[in-house]
Design a protein around this motif. Structure first.
Motif, PDB file in Angstrom:
ATOM      1  N   ASN A 572       0.820  -1.224   0.000  1.00  0.00           N
ATOM      2  CA  ASN A 572       0.000   0.000   0.000  1.00  0.00           C
ATOM      3  C   ASN A 572       0.851   1.269   0.000  1.00  0.00           C
ATOM      4  O   ASN A 572       0.406   2.324   0.445  1.00  0.00           O
ATOM      5  CB  ASN A 572      -0.953   0.028   1.205  1.00  0.00           C
ATOM      6  CG  ASN A 572      -1.937  -1.127   1.173  1.00  0.00           C
ATOM      7  OD1 ASN A 572      -2.466  -1.476   0.115  1.00  0.00           O
ATOM      8  ND2 ASN A 572      -2.175  -1.728   2.340  1.00  0.00           N
ATOM      9  N   GLY A 573       2.080   1.145  -0.486  1.00  0.00           N
ATOM     10  CA  GLY A 573       2.946   2.316  -0.576  1.00  0.00           C
ATOM     11  C   GLY A 573       2.506   3.244  -1.697  1.00  0.00           C
ATOM     12  O   GLY A 573       1.893   2.825  -2.685  1.00  0.00           O
ATOM     13  N   TYR A 574       2.826   4.505  -1.549  1.00  0.00           N
ATOM     14  CA  TYR A 574       2.421   5.515  -2.538  1.00  0.00           C
ATOM     15  C   TYR A 574       3.077   5.214  -3.880  1.00  0.00           C
ATOM     16  O   TYR A 574       2.427   5.246  -4.924  1.00  0.00           O
ATOM     17  CB  TYR A 574       2.835   6.912  -2.044  1.00  0.00           C
ATOM     18  CG  TYR A 574       2.184   8.048  -2.786  1.00  0.00           C
ATOM     19  CD1 TYR A 574       1.108   8.744  -2.257  1.00  0.00           C
ATOM     20  CD2 TYR A 574       2.658   8.445  -4.036  1.00  0.00           C
ATOM     21  CE1 TYR A 574       0.512   9.791  -2.929  1.00  0.00           C
ATOM     22  CE2 TYR A 574       2.080   9.485  -4.734  1.00  0.00           C
ATOM     23  CZ  TYR A 574       1.010  10.159  -4.177  1.00  0.00           C
ATOM     24  OH  TYR A 574       0.426  11.181  -4.864  1.00  0.00           O
ATOM     25  N   GLU A 580       1.799   0.519 -10.103  1.00  0.00           N
ATOM     26  CA  GLU A 580       0.757  -0.401 -10.548  1.00  0.00           C
ATOM     27  C   GLU A 580      -0.207   0.273 -11.507  1.00  0.00           C
ATOM     28  O   GLU A 580      -0.633  -0.319 -12.498  1.00  0.00           O
ATOM     29  CB  GLU A 580       0.006  -0.954  -9.332  1.00  0.00           C
ATOM     30  CG  GLU A 580       0.844  -1.931  -8.514  1.00  0.00           C
ATOM     31  CD  GLU A 580       0.131  -2.385  -7.249  1.00  0.00           C
ATOM     32  OE1 GLU A 580      -0.929  -1.808  -6.938  1.00  0.00           O
ATOM     33  OE2 GLU A 580       0.633  -3.316  -6.588  1.00  0.00           O
ATOM     34  N   VAL A 581      -0.534   1.507 -11.230  1.00  0.00           N
ATOM     35  CA  VAL A 581      -1.448   2.235 -12.123  1.00  0.00           C
ATOM     36  C   VAL A 581      -0.831   2.376 -13.504  1.00  0.00           C
ATOM     37  O   VAL A 581      -1.489   2.183 -14.530  1.00  0.00           O
ATOM     38  CB  VAL A 581      -1.789   3.620 -11.531  1.00  0.00           C
ATOM     39  CG1 VAL A 581      -2.494   4.480 -12.572  1.00  0.00           C
ATOM     40  CG2 VAL A 581      -2.672   3.464 -10.302  1.00  0.00           C
ATOM     41  N   ALA A 586      -0.972  -0.796 -18.212  1.00  0.00           N
ATOM     42  CA  ALA A 586      -0.382  -0.813 -19.555  1.00  0.00           C
ATOM     43  C   ALA A 586      -0.245  -2.236 -20.058  1.00  0.00           C
ATOM     44  O   ALA A 586      -0.494  -2.534 -21.233  1.00  0.00           O
ATOM     45  CB  ALA A 586       0.988  -0.126 -19.530  1.00  0.00           C
ATOM     46  N   GLU A 587       0.131  -3.158 -19.158  1.00  0.00           N
ATOM     47  CA  GLU A 587       0.262  -4.554 -19.564  1.00  0.00           C
ATOM     48  C   GLU A 587      -1.092  -5.157 -19.925  1.00  0.00           C
ATOM     49  O   GLU A 587      -1.205  -5.953 -20.859  1.00  0.00           O
ATOM     50  CB  GLU A 587       0.902  -5.348 -18.420  1.00  0.00           C
ATOM     51  CG  GLU A 587       2.375  -5.009 -18.203  1.00  0.00           C
ATOM     52  CD  GLU A 587       2.941  -5.717 -16.982  1.00  0.00           C
ATOM     53  OE1 GLU A 587       2.207  -6.552 -16.395  1.00  0.00           O
ATOM     54  OE2 GLU A 587       4.090  -5.444 -16.613  1.00  0.00           O
ATOM     55  N   ALA A 588      -2.110  -4.717 -19.191  1.00  0.00           N
ATOM     56  CA  ALA A 588      -3.458  -5.229 -19.485  1.00  0.00           C
ATOM     57  C   ALA A 588      -3.901  -4.798 -20.873  1.00  0.00           C
ATOM     58  O   ALA A 588      -4.526  -5.550 -21.615  1.00  0.00           O
ATOM     59  CB  ALA A 588      -4.448  -4.715 -18.436  1.00  0.00           C
ATOM     60  N   VAL A 589      -3.539  -3.556 -21.235  1.00  0.00           N
ATOM     61  CA  VAL A 589      -3.889  -3.069 -22.567  1.00  0.00           C
ATOM     62  C   VAL A 589      -3.141  -3.848 -23.623  1.00  0.00           C
ATOM     63  O   VAL A 589      -3.679  -4.228 -24.657  1.00  0.00           O
ATOM     64  CB  VAL A 589      -3.568  -1.554 -22.680  1.00  0.00           C
ATOM     65  CG1 VAL A 589      -3.761  -1.075 -24.112  1.00  0.00           C
ATOM     66  CG2 VAL A 589      -4.458  -0.772 -21.750  1.00  0.00           C
TER      67      VAL A 589
END
Length: 589
Positions: A572-574, A580-581, A586-589
């Motif tokens: 849960n680090g900034y 991850e965002v 990007a990998e999902a796309v």
């Protein structure tokens, strides 16, 4: 504002303006001598004509007549010479004074804090440095000396008139107070009108400058019709401001001309009856000389109002320029130390800063950067990343705390030497309308074209520059519009590299560029960061994974510090959330 309008003529402002004449005293004195000559030689001609008429023509006495004619021609030649010298040297003096003020103004503006430019209109500043300066020049070429010349001529003419015929002179002088009163009223209204005109000129310049600069945005969002309508409104106000001055002129000058003609008719009537009386006190020469004297007396009085308009416009312009000169918005440059070469150790101790008082952007930043480290600063927009860079370069002053380089407070260094040791590559690269070579060297006399070529080869962008027409001598036009954003960034990289800085800062330098340019920049980054302290500010985390240390900021505070791997391991680090965002999506796309 109301108090300024009531003050028709600001004596203290005028004295300040005259102080700039000191280096040109000789030309000033010569101009005054020419002014005196114009008054004396001009007023003497009607008197000589009167003597010729009364002594020679009326009595048909030829002896001495040629002397009067030669004397009149001589006076006319002297008047012409004085006029020629006066026009040239008065204008020369005006342009010289304006040159000095403009240089002083530009030098003053070069030292302003960025806060001043953040809040000021570029169009208004251009108006101050260009248009207003020409109005100040008019004070000397068409205002000050012309007014003095007219007043002196009127005094000399009045003296000749009283000497020739007191009775007719008194008839002329009766109407003078009427013109003086009308002139004073005229001046008061014209002062207000010219203040409005200068305001509208500034508004118009500012509007046009901003719209021309942002023309691409206007066309992209199809705002042409809207901005056209806005321009019509601003231009209408500008026109109305000038028409107000025209209206006052159209009232005053016909009245002044009417009074002059009325006075002429009165002296012809009264003088004519006196000549035809049994014991005349008036001669034909008196009447003819007075028909020449009256225009010399009334026309300068009428023109004084017009010249006073020019003087007022110049004074209003001078007031605006001096307000910029009096603006205290400079970064204090009281440092005594010269930053020859930094090791690159940077320390921020409890640094607080706010662009607007009471709204802190940095809230007690503590940060240590070691010599030779490459650190990255990441965070959301508005977190305070770029603000740290601005403070390091002393574009702004911190509210409290301390910033040290190599253990010395940066305020102890001279501004010039401090900034020479820190090179910055910005996201929004500004290029001048000049060649690539000039934009890289910024016309530094010690940097040769060979130095630039070798540096370009060293960081891998020589081939790109050579591929352009004329290579390093390719003109990029205004703001570098002939290059893509990626190409402009590469030029900026080379510009920073040429300064051989101790500290390198890359502020969003690789954002919004194509993959080819980004690869070139990443290669260049690796080379130019070697052996020096480097600070990289980036949204794109791919560009900073190799950084020695990553500083994560949020809402003006440092929330995490570590390298890429250690920050990813924090649950849960900034930084991990940012990663991850950007990458998992990007990998999902």
């Amino acid at each position: 504002m109301a108090k300024e309008q009531k003050k028709i003529f600001d004596v203290s402002l005028f004295k300040r303006l005259l102080s700039y004449i000191k280096p040109y005293r000789g030309i000033f004195v010569l101009s005054l001598i020419c002014v005196v000559g114009l008054a004396v030689f001009g007023a003497a001609r009607p008197y000589v004509l009167k003597e010729a008429i009364d002594v020679n023509i009326k009595t048909r006495f030829l002896e001495g007549f040629m002397f009067y004619m030669i004397l009149m021609v001589g006076l006319l030649v002297l008047e012409v010479v004085c006029q020629l010298l006066f026009i040239y040297y008065a204008s020369w003096l005006g342009q010289s004074v304006v040159k000095d003020i403009r240089v002083k103004l530009f030098k003053h503006m070069l030292k302003f804090k960025m806060t001043y430019y953040d809040k000021s209109s570029v169009g208004v500043l251009i108006t101050r440095a260009v248009t207003d300066m020409e109005r100040i020049a008019d004070i000397f070429g068409q205002g000050l000396f012309m007014i003095f010349s007219d007043i002196l001529k009127m005094a000399v003419v009045a003296g000749f008139m009283l000497y020739i015929n007191v009775q007719i002179s008194l008839i002329v002088f009766v109407t003078l107070p009427l013109i003086v009163v009308a002139t004073k009223i005229f001046q008061r209204y014209m002062k207000r009108a010219f203040e409005d005109v200068r305001t509208e000129v500034s508004n118009l310049n500012s509007f046009v400058q901003e719209r021309v600069t942002g023309m691409k945005i206007l066309q992209l969002f199809t705002r042409e019709k809207t901005e056209y309508k806005n321009f019509i409104k601003i231009n209408e106000r500008h026109k109305n401001g000038w028409l107000k001055t025209v209206w006052y002129n159209s009232i005053f000058f016909p009245i002044a001309e009417f009074l002059s003609s009325l006075t002429m008719a009165a002296i012809l009537l009264i003088g004519g009856y006196d000549i035809m009386s049994q014991v005349p006190n008036t001669t034909v020469g008196d009447l003819i000389s007075f028909t020449m004297f009256i225009p010399m007396l009334f026309r300068p009085l009428n023109q004084i109002a017009n010249k006073f308009n020019t003087l007022q416009m110049g004074m209003v312009a001078a007031d605006r320029v001096f307000k910029v000169l009096d603006t205290e918005s400079q970064i204090s440059d009281n440092g005594k130390l010269t930053a020859d070469n930094f090791e690159g150790n940077i320390n921020l101790e409890n640094v607080r800063f706010s662009y607007v008082k009471g709204e802190e952007v940095l809230k007690g930043i503590n940060l240590e950067i070691k010599s030779g480290e490459t650190i990255a600063i990441v965070g959301a927009t508005g977190a305070g990343k770029s603000t740290i860079i601005n403070l390091l370069n002393r574009f702004y002053e911190i509210d409290s705390g301390k910033i040290e380089i190599d253990g010395t407070d940066i305020r102890q260094f001279t501004l010039e030497s401090l900034r020479e040791q820190i090179a910055v590559v910005l996201q929004d690269v500004f290029l001048f309308a000049d060649t690539i070579l000039s934009n890289i060297t910024l016309n530094h006399p010690e940097i040769t074209e060979e130095d630039v070529v070798n540096a370009a080869k060293a960081i891998g962008i020589h081939d790109f520059i050579s591929s352009l027409p004329n290579g390093y001598h390719y003109n990029v036009k205004e703001r570098g519009v002939m290059l893509s954003s990626g190409q402009r960034q590469l030029i900026s990289f080379l510009r920073a590299y040429m300064t051989n800085p101790s500290i390198l800062i890359l502020d969003e330098a690789t954002s919004s560029v194509d993959s080819y340019s980004e690869q070139l920049m990443q290669d260049a980054t690796e080379k130019i960061t070697q052996g020096r302290t480097s600070i990289i500010i980036a949204h794109r985390l791919a560009t900073i994974q190799k950084a020695d240390k990553i500083i994560v900021m949020d809402d003006g505070k440092i929330v995490e510090i570590g390298n890429h791997q250690s920050l990813l391991e924090r649950e849960n680090g900034y930084y991990r959330n940012l990663y991850e965002v950007q990458f998992l999506n990007a990998e999902a796309v």
